[in-house]
Design a protein around this motif. Structure first.
Motif, PDB file in Angstrom:
ATOM      1  N   HIS A  31      29.214 -61.762  66.225  1.00 26.80           N
ATOM      2  CA  HIS A  31      29.864 -61.435  64.964  1.00 26.80           C
ATOM      3  C   HIS A  31      30.944 -60.387  65.215  1.00 26.80           C
ATOM      4  CE1 HIS A  31      30.598 -60.002  60.914  1.00 26.80           C
ATOM      5  NE2 HIS A  31      29.992 -61.089  60.472  1.00 26.80           N
ATOM      6  N   ALA A  32      32.058 -60.501  64.491  1.00 23.03           N
ATOM      7  CA  ALA A  32      33.187 -59.597  64.698  1.00 23.03           C
ATOM      8  C   ALA A  32      32.794 -58.140  64.524  1.00 23.03           C
ATOM      9  CB  ALA A  32      34.315 -59.965  63.744  1.00 23.03           C
ATOM     10  N   THR A  33      31.854 -57.847  63.622  1.00 26.56           N
ATOM     11  CA  THR A  33      31.473 -56.454  63.403  1.00 26.56           C
ATOM     12  C   THR A  33      30.717 -55.888  64.602  1.00 26.56           C
ATOM     13  OG1 THR A  33      29.428 -57.118  62.276  1.00 26.56           O
ATOM     14  CG2 THR A  33      31.370 -56.773  60.913  1.00 26.56           C
ATOM     15  N   THR A  34      29.793 -56.664  65.166  1.00 27.35           N
ATOM     16  CA  THR A  34      29.046 -56.192  66.331  1.00 27.35           C
ATOM     17  C   THR A  34      29.972 -56.023  67.526  1.00 27.35           C
ATOM     18  OG1 THR A  34      27.125 -57.425  65.512  1.00 27.35           O
ATOM     19  CG2 THR A  34      27.028 -56.607  67.760  1.00 27.35           C
ATOM     20  N   ALA A  35      30.827 -57.018  67.763  1.00 26.84           N
ATOM     21  CA  ALA A  35      31.781 -56.924  68.863  1.00 26.84           C
ATOM     22  C   ALA A  35      32.728 -55.745  68.666  1.00 26.84           C
ATOM     23  CB  ALA A  35      32.563 -58.223  68.980  1.00 26.84           C
ATOM     24  N   GLY A  36      33.165 -55.526  67.433  1.00 28.93           N
ATOM     25  CA  GLY A  36      34.046 -54.400  67.156  1.00 28.93           C
ATOM     26  C   GLY A  36      33.374 -53.062  67.418  1.00 28.93           C
ATOM     27  N   CYS A  37      32.085 -52.966  67.101  1.00 31.99           N
ATOM     28  CA  CYS A  37      31.348 -51.729  67.386  1.00 31.99           C
ATOM     29  C   CYS A  37      31.254 -51.474  68.888  1.00 31.99           C
ATOM     30  CB  CYS A  37      29.948 -51.805  66.780  1.00 31.99           C
ATOM     31  SG  CYS A  37      29.888 -51.581  64.993  1.00 31.99           S
ATOM     32  N   LEU A  38      31.054 -52.521  69.671  1.00 30.46           N
ATOM     33  CA  LEU A  38      31.036 -52.359  71.125  1.00 30.46           C
ATOM     34  C   LEU A  38      32.376 -51.812  71.620  1.00 30.46           C
ATOM     35  CD1 LEU A  38      29.249 -55.676  72.203  1.00 30.46           C
ATOM     36  CD2 LEU A  38      28.277 -53.362  72.247  1.00 30.46           C
ATOM     37  N   ALA A  39      33.468 -52.367  71.084  1.00 33.71           N
ATOM     38  CA  ALA A  39      34.790 -51.896  71.473  1.00 33.71           C
ATOM     39  C   ALA A  39      35.001 -50.442  71.065  1.00 33.71           C
ATOM     40  CB  ALA A  39      35.863 -52.790  70.841  1.00 33.71           C
ATOM     41  N   MET A  40      34.548 -50.069  69.872  1.00 33.76           N
ATOM     42  CA  MET A  40      34.734 -48.702  69.404  1.00 33.76           C
ATOM     43  C   MET A  40      33.884 -47.726  70.204  1.00 33.76           C
ATOM     44  SD  MET A  40      36.502 -46.826  67.327  1.00 33.76           S
ATOM     45  CE  MET A  40      37.017 -47.621  65.788  1.00 33.76           C
ATOM     46  N   LEU A  41      32.680 -48.119  70.563  1.00 36.21           N
ATOM     47  CA  LEU A  41      31.844 -47.254  71.399  1.00 36.21           C
ATOM     48  C   LEU A  41      32.530 -46.962  72.728  1.00 36.21           C
ATOM     49  CD1 LEU A  41      28.301 -48.788  70.751  1.00 36.21           C
ATOM     50  CD2 LEU A  41      29.042 -46.476  70.140  1.00 36.21           C
ATOM     51  N   ALA A  42      33.117 -47.994  73.327  1.00 37.88           N
ATOM     52  CA  ALA A  42      33.832 -47.796  74.586  1.00 37.88           C
ATOM     53  C   ALA A  42      35.022 -46.862  74.391  1.00 37.88           C
ATOM     54  CB  ALA A  42      34.278 -49.141  75.145  1.00 37.88           C
ATOM     55  N   HIS A  43      35.713 -47.003  73.254  1.00 39.75           N
ATOM     56  CA  HIS A  43      36.849 -46.125  72.940  1.00 39.75           C
ATOM     57  C   HIS A  43      36.379 -44.680  72.777  1.00 39.75           C
ATOM     58  CE1 HIS A  43      40.613 -44.754  71.185  1.00 39.75           C
ATOM     59  NE2 HIS A  43      39.942 -44.309  70.144  1.00 39.75           N
ATOM     60  N   MET A  44      35.264 -44.473  72.097  1.00 44.91           N
ATOM     61  CA  MET A  44      34.747 -43.127  71.907  1.00 44.91           C
ATOM     62  C   MET A  44      34.413 -42.475  73.250  1.00 44.91           C
ATOM     63  SD  MET A  44      32.320 -44.060  68.635  1.00 44.91           S
ATOM     64  CE  MET A  44      31.472 -42.487  68.587  1.00 44.91           C
ATOM     65  N   LYS A  45      33.798 -43.246  74.128  1.00 46.54           N
ATOM     66  CA  LYS A  45      33.486 -42.724  75.456  1.00 46.54           C
ATOM     67  C   LYS A  45      34.761 -42.327  76.192  1.00 46.54           C
ATOM     68  CE  LYS A  45      30.980 -42.065  79.233  1.00 46.54           C
ATOM     69  NZ  LYS A  45      29.927 -41.031  79.357  1.00 46.54           N
ATOM     70  N   ALA A  46      35.789 -43.188  76.102  1.00 47.68           N
ATOM     71  CA  ALA A  46      37.057 -42.903  76.770  1.00 47.68           C
ATOM     72  C   ALA A  46      37.735 -41.666  76.202  1.00 47.68           C
ATOM     73  CB  ALA A  46      37.985 -44.106  76.665  1.00 47.68           C
ATOM     74  N   GLN A  47      37.460 -41.354  74.932  1.00 46.55           N
ATOM     75  CA  GLN A  47      38.040 -40.179  74.285  1.00 46.55           C
ATOM     76  C   GLN A  47      37.274 -38.905  74.596  1.00 46.55           C
ATOM     77  OE1 GLN A  47      41.034 -40.189  72.432  1.00 46.55           O
ATOM     78  NE2 GLN A  47      41.064 -42.167  73.480  1.00 46.55           N
ATOM     79  N   GLY A  48      36.246 -38.991  75.403  1.00 46.70           N
ATOM     80  CA  GLY A  48      35.509 -37.818  75.831  1.00 46.70           C
ATOM     81  C   GLY A  48      34.372 -37.400  74.932  1.00 46.70           C
ATOM     82  N   VAL A  49      33.947 -38.281  74.027  1.00 47.26           N
ATOM     83  CA  VAL A  49      32.826 -37.953  73.144  1.00 47.26           C
ATOM     84  C   VAL A  49      31.555 -37.763  73.966  1.00 47.26           C
ATOM     85  CG1 VAL A  49      31.339 -38.831  71.297  1.00 47.26           C
ATOM     86  CG2 VAL A  49      33.825 -39.111  71.157  1.00 47.26           C
ATOM     87  N   ILE A  50      30.852 -36.697  73.697  1.00 52.47           N
ATOM     88  CA  ILE A  50      29.586 -36.401  74.383  1.00 52.47           C
ATOM     89  C   ILE A  50      28.440 -36.698  73.423  1.00 52.47           C
ATOM     90  CG2 ILE A  50      28.161 -34.594  75.401  1.00 52.47           C
ATOM     91  CD1 ILE A  50      30.768 -33.197  76.239  1.00 52.47           C
ATOM     92  N   VAL A  51      27.482 -37.478  73.865  1.00 53.68           N
ATOM     93  CA  VAL A  51      26.344 -37.864  73.030  1.00 53.68           C
ATOM     94  C   VAL A  51      25.056 -37.520  73.771  1.00 53.68           C
ATOM     95  CG1 VAL A  51      25.116 -39.778  71.948  1.00 53.68           C
ATOM     96  CG2 VAL A  51      27.615 -39.716  71.900  1.00 53.68           C
ATOM     97  N   ARG A  52      24.290 -36.615  73.177  1.00 59.30           N
ATOM     98  CA  ARG A  52      22.979 -36.255  73.718  1.00 59.30           C
ATOM     99  C   ARG A  52      21.851 -36.938  72.954  1.00 59.30           C
ATOM    100  NH1 ARG A  52      26.399 -31.777  73.724  1.00 59.30           N
ATOM    101  NH2 ARG A  52      26.056 -31.754  71.465  1.00 59.30           N
ATOM    102  N   SER A  53      22.175 -37.382  71.732  1.00 59.01           N
ATOM    103  CA  SER A  53      21.185 -38.090  70.915  1.00 59.01           C
ATOM    104  C   SER A  53      21.921 -39.070  70.024  1.00 59.01           C
ATOM    105  CB  SER A  53      20.363 -37.115  70.069  1.00 59.01           C
ATOM    106  OG  SER A  53      21.211 -36.387  69.185  1.00 59.01           O
TER     107      SER A  53
END
Length: 318
Positions: free
Chosen positions: A132-154
């Motif tokens: 589904h476009a929404t699930t695929a889009g979330c995967l793309a956005m997660l990768a973008h967030m990681k590339a932007q230096g977002v730190i996630v501990r939880s």
């Protein structure tokens, strides 16, 4: 589901019916509806489909008809073979690539390429195979967030379905504590099986995923684990608006909320609800008629919003 009602109508008519459906508070939960294009080369011709585990009654037909403000076009009512419509609709779907992720059913082989994380997600009763476009889009956005230096501990994935987005989050932030929840009890064993298949460790601790069945954030483990650095919710626009205050309270100052499951026409209402709750847009992308939003809770600094223009467009439409 053994019966289906199909209504053919222009895209805007079907989308309006889907939005109307979200506003029906006493909707019969046994009636499952969805809207989609009839074909990729006919983007303005849509269909609304409603599935039943019984022969539709006059009241059932009236409930579907009430979603169409200017009158429902003539419906097609048909009895289906005794099968699971979700599994059938997802069977044999082609793999997708989003950022570092390759998502596929067991019918396809993994890519086995350096830097690519393969996820095997069988067609199932739970939503979220990545197709589904929404699930695929979330995967793309997660990768973008990681590339932007977002730190996630939880992190928390609310309305997880198959567990895919929680798995992806743990891959990008492997030392995070992760929690996945869904309101539908059928998702429990589905998530557990998918976690085992994809070698995602279950449990409570860094690099592990805990799973619960809950409505929204209404669960003792979710409340005890909050606030999170990242909260993901790929559900529907109505619940997203309703849960905005709870989601805002569930992330740390400066933390991120990733939202999808909303049509672009519903985006203003969703963004307004989260603005009132103290979150501001960090980035957005669209896939066809769907929006994916990255929001951040206010901290001491100012958040600058941007469009994620370089992310690849979803090449298939639901």
């Amino acid at each position: 589901m053994s019966w289906k009602i199909t209504v053919l109508a222009p895209r805007d008519v079907v989308q309006a019916a889907l939005i109307a459906h979200e506003d029906v508070f006493d909707w019969d939960g046994d009636i499952v509806i969805a809207g989609s294009e009839i074909a990729e080369d006919r983007p303005d011709d849509w269909q609304l489909e409603a599935w039943f585990d019984r022969k539709p009654t006059a009241a059932d037909r009236a409930a579907i008809a009430a979603l169409f403000v200017d009158g429902m076009p003539k419906p097609v009512v048909e009895k289906l073979p005794e099968t699971d419509w979700v599994t059938l609709s997802q069977a044999g779907v082609e793999p997708i690539r989003e950022g570092p992720f390759h998502v596929h059913t067991p019918d396809y082989a993994p890519l086995e390429e350096p830097g690519v994380r393969d996820f095997v997600i069988p067609a199932s009763l739970a939503f979220g195979t990545g197709q589904h476009a929404t699930t695929a889009g979330c995967l793309a956005m997660l990768a973008h967030m990681k590339a932007q230096g977002v730190i996630v501990r939880s992190l928390a994935d609310i309305g997880t379905g198959t567990g895919l987005l929680a798995f992806a989050g743990l891959y990008l932030w492997p030392h995070a504590r992760a929690l996945a929840s869904d309101i539908d009890a059928v998702c429990g064993p589905v998530m557990a099986l998918n976690a085992d298949t994809n070698h995602v460790p279950l449990g409570d601790g860094p690099g592990k995923l805990a799973m619960v069945i809950a409505a929204g954030t209404d669960h003792p483990l979710i409340r005890a684990s909050a606030p999170f650095d990242l909260l993901i919710a790929n559900i529907l626009a109505g619940p997203l608006v309703e849960l905005a205050p709870d989601f805002a309270d569930s992330v740390v100052p400066g933390g991120s909320v990733l939202l999808s499951g909303l049509l672009t026409t519903q985006e203003p209402a969703v963004r307004a609800a989260y603005a009132r709750a103290g979150l501001r847009l960090a980035a957005r992308l669209t896939r066809g008629d769907w929006s994916v939003l990255w929001l951040r809770r206010r901290s001491h600094g100012r958040i600058r919003a941007s469009a994620v223009g370089k992310l690849p467009e979803w090449s298939r439409r639901w």
